[in-house]
Every structure is written in structure tokens, then in C-alpha cells.
Scaffold this motif. Sequence first.
Motif, PDB file in Angstrom:
ATOM      1  N   SER A 157       3.464  -6.717  -1.796  1.00 18.28           N
ATOM      2  CA  SER A 157       2.151  -6.864  -2.422  1.00 18.28           C
ATOM      3  C   SER A 157       2.307  -6.691  -3.933  1.00 18.28           C
ATOM      4  N   PHE A 158       1.274  -7.068  -4.677  1.00 16.10           N
ATOM      5  CA  PHE A 158       1.323  -6.905  -6.131  1.00 16.10           C
ATOM      6  C   PHE A 158       1.541  -5.440  -6.481  1.00 16.10           C
ATOM      7  N   GLN A 160       3.004  -3.070  -4.655  1.00 19.62           N
ATOM      8  CA  GLN A 160       4.354  -2.632  -4.326  1.00 19.62           C
ATOM      9  C   GLN A 160       5.365  -3.167  -5.326  1.00 19.62           C
ATOM     10  N   ARG A 161       5.194  -4.401  -5.761  1.00 19.12           N
ATOM     11  CA  ARG A 161       6.105  -4.960  -6.768  1.00 19.12           C
ATOM     12  C   ARG A 161       6.044  -4.139  -8.049  1.00 19.12           C
ATOM     13  N   TYR A 162       4.833  -3.746  -8.431  1.00 18.50           N
ATOM     14  CA  TYR A 162       4.672  -2.919  -9.632  1.00 18.50           C
ATOM     15  C   TYR A 162       5.424  -1.596  -9.468  1.00 18.50           C
ATOM     16  N   ARG A 163       5.266  -0.972  -8.286  1.00 16.73           N
ATOM     17  CA  ARG A 163       5.974   0.290  -8.037  1.00 16.73           C
ATOM     18  C   ARG A 163       7.489   0.096  -8.081  1.00 16.73           C
ATOM     19  N   ASP A 164       7.942  -0.999  -7.483  1.00 21.78           N
ATOM     20  CA  ASP A 164       9.384  -1.249  -7.449  1.00 21.78           C
ATOM     21  C   ASP A 164       9.963  -1.425  -8.845  1.00 21.78           C
ATOM     22  N   LEU A 165       9.159  -1.941  -9.752  1.00 24.83           N
ATOM     23  CA  LEU A 165       9.623  -2.166 -11.118  1.00 24.83           C
ATOM     24  C   LEU A 165       9.475  -0.943 -12.021  1.00 24.83           C
TER      25      LEU A 165
END
Length: 420
Positions: A157-158, A160-165
Motif C-alpha cells: 500500500s502507499f 507501507q511503501r512510505y514506511r519501507d522507505l
Amino acid sequence: MPVKVQGEGELNIKKDNLTIHNKIWPSKVSIIVGDLSAEGAGRWGGAVRPFLLATALRQLGIAVEILGFTNDNIPLSIAPEVTIKRFPQTQYPRFLNSARCLIQAIEGDIIYAYKTKASSFGVGLLAKKWYKKPLILDIDDWEMSWHGGDQWRYQPSFRQRYRDLVKPNGALRQPDNPVYLKQMEKRISQADAVTVHTSFLQYKFGGICIPNGKNIHQFNPEKYDSASSRQQFGLEDYKVLMFPGAPRPYKGLEDLLIALEILKQPNLRLVIVGGSPYDDYDQQLHERWGQYIIQLPKLSYEEMPRIVSAADIIVVPQRDTAAAQAQFPLKLTDGMAMAKPILATSVGDIPVILGDTGYIVPPGDSKAMAHKIAEILNNPEAARHKGYRARERCIQHYSIDAMATSLSAQVLHLTGAEKF
């Protein structure tokens, strides 16, 4: 600097068994390793692929340096002739600075990246562009097989991608995240040459197959007394099935332990040397089959021939998984070089490596394993003869000499040198 030969057909330079005529023969190769820590490539010292490549290259008269990333300062037990340069193992964005420092430290005439990782092949591609030097990629594992293979997709999800980065331990801040591994696989064609060590990897990625070589002078059964080795390690009262490696589910030790349950022989033991640095899988095996297991601590590379000499049988019971098919189990050539009977499964290149010098059973077939174990132990003279033929096969096809011969062709290809 490389050795340069001047003139038109007037001067030859000899490097061991190679004569270089009006061409350039490299004086040094730089091997890049993504994880050069004591728990990574440094775990088994001179036994793992980058150090075997270094030994084979040195046999060709080429100096070697190994550069890589680490999160520890534990000294590595390897030949002093090989220069080791280690840099901080960090996350993005700091990893870019570590990579820059490593690239600036490269001195070789050829760059050799070990594994299709951003921390090795990715850095190698940057170094190739920086120095305009040839790059070889060595592939000894299908890295994506640990993440689901070609079917793996990154579809977060948007949020989760933010968290991953952004998060300190975010997945996309890890240099060898599968997102980057897939990108590295797409760039394999940018290497000037590719080397692999199994037919599975050659079929998938191309390249030249250079099997792992064994130091058959170090792994020499004539140097060790089996009875003394058994006594040294407290194994004199047992029939020893030895697994000199790190247990993982795909390596089939559960299938082998079920075979020991079938046999019900009180003196049979599976001896695991070293254990797993990855998880608690060792403990899981002990909880169910502890009565059949003897676990020895990790030994130095120099001690491995001695412990292998204590074995009655070397076991390589791989399961039929993509990870297993891609691998060249070093335990095979440990046993072959030491003239030991080897019980293995028909997975990947194992049948080709052993030829008719080992005992092969279908993967996952505990009954067949039990039958072969009994056959080996009940026919010691035939097993001993097969073991000595395995050593002969190892010398011919899977020695450091054989590995060096195959590598020399790649060096000649990249430099344009001619073999006379």
C-alpha cells in the motif's frame, strides 16, 4: 598495473602455464563481496566461493584483493596472501558512501562481483563505469529463490511503501532487498562475463560453469588417522553420519533423521558441524531427534579435513527445491577429497558431481536413505573403494587446479591474451 607486452611479435611473457603474447595479463583481480562479516562469506574462511576463486586466481599468478561490507571487526581466517578490505555494512542512504569508499579502494585490473546483489554486483557495475575496467559476475545462488522466485512481487500500500522507505529499519533501506535483487538480475547482461557453478544457474542466467574447486592437498586422507580423529572429537563409540554445514529445512536433515528412526541402531549418530547462524532450526531438530544428534561447534577451515576424516558417511540429503537445485554443496567435495562414502539425493548437479562414486537416493525418501545407510555400513570394503574413486574424480574435475584452468579461459577472453 597490468603487465604490458610491447613490440610486434618479439616478446613473450610467461605466467605459470600461460604465455602472453603482445597482450595484457592482469596483475590483480578485485573481488567484491556484499557480506564479508564473520557470519556472512567469512563464516567458513577459505571454504566458500569468493575465497576459492581467489585461490584459483592466485594459482594463475594473479594477485587478489577481496573487498566487502561488514558489521563486525572479527578477523577472517584466510590465506595472508589475499588482501582483505572491509567497509561498514550500512543501510540506504549511508550505504552509498560505504560503496563509494569501497570503489575508491579498488586496485585490480579486473573487477569480480560475487552474487547478484546490489551490495556486490551493483557496486561492481558502478566500479566498472568509474574505472572502465572489465567486470565478471559470479553467481553461486539464485538469490530470489529465498523470496519466492520469479513470482515474487512488491505490491505494498502507499502507507507501507512510505514506511519501507522512511523508517530506520524499512525494507527498502536494505541494499539487498528483493526489489533490488530483481533489478540486479535484469542487469546481468551488463557484466563482461558471467561465471556460475551449477547447470541450473547456467540455464537460468547463462555464463560459463566453473564448479567449486577443493584443495586436494589439504583435504588428503593420507594426512589424517580416522581413529585418532574420532577420539579427539568424542565419536569413537558411534557410527558417524556427518553433515559439515549449516542446517536449513531444504537440506533434508529431517528426512535423514527419519531414516535413523527407521534403522533403530543405537550407535548411529548424525554429527552436525557448525550449526545454523540464521535461526533456531538446530534447536528444532534437537527437540524432536536429539537422541540421534551430536552437534560440534564451528571449526576453522584448517580443521575441517580432520573432522571429515572421523566420518563413516558424509550425508548431503538435499530436498528438491529451487534453492537446492541452484547450489553446489561444498560438503560433497569435502567428502570426495577425503575419500569418504557419500550418501546424497538426486537434486540439481549432485548426480553429475558424484558420477558413480557415491550413493544416490531420491529426495525426501527416508526409506531409501535407511536402506543405503545399511548397505554402506554392511559393505565397508565396497564403500571404501567407492570413496577412493570419489577422490580421484574430485582431483580430476573439482580441484583448485581444475577451477584455475577454467578461470584462465575467462581471463584470456577479457584481456584478449592468447594461450600458446
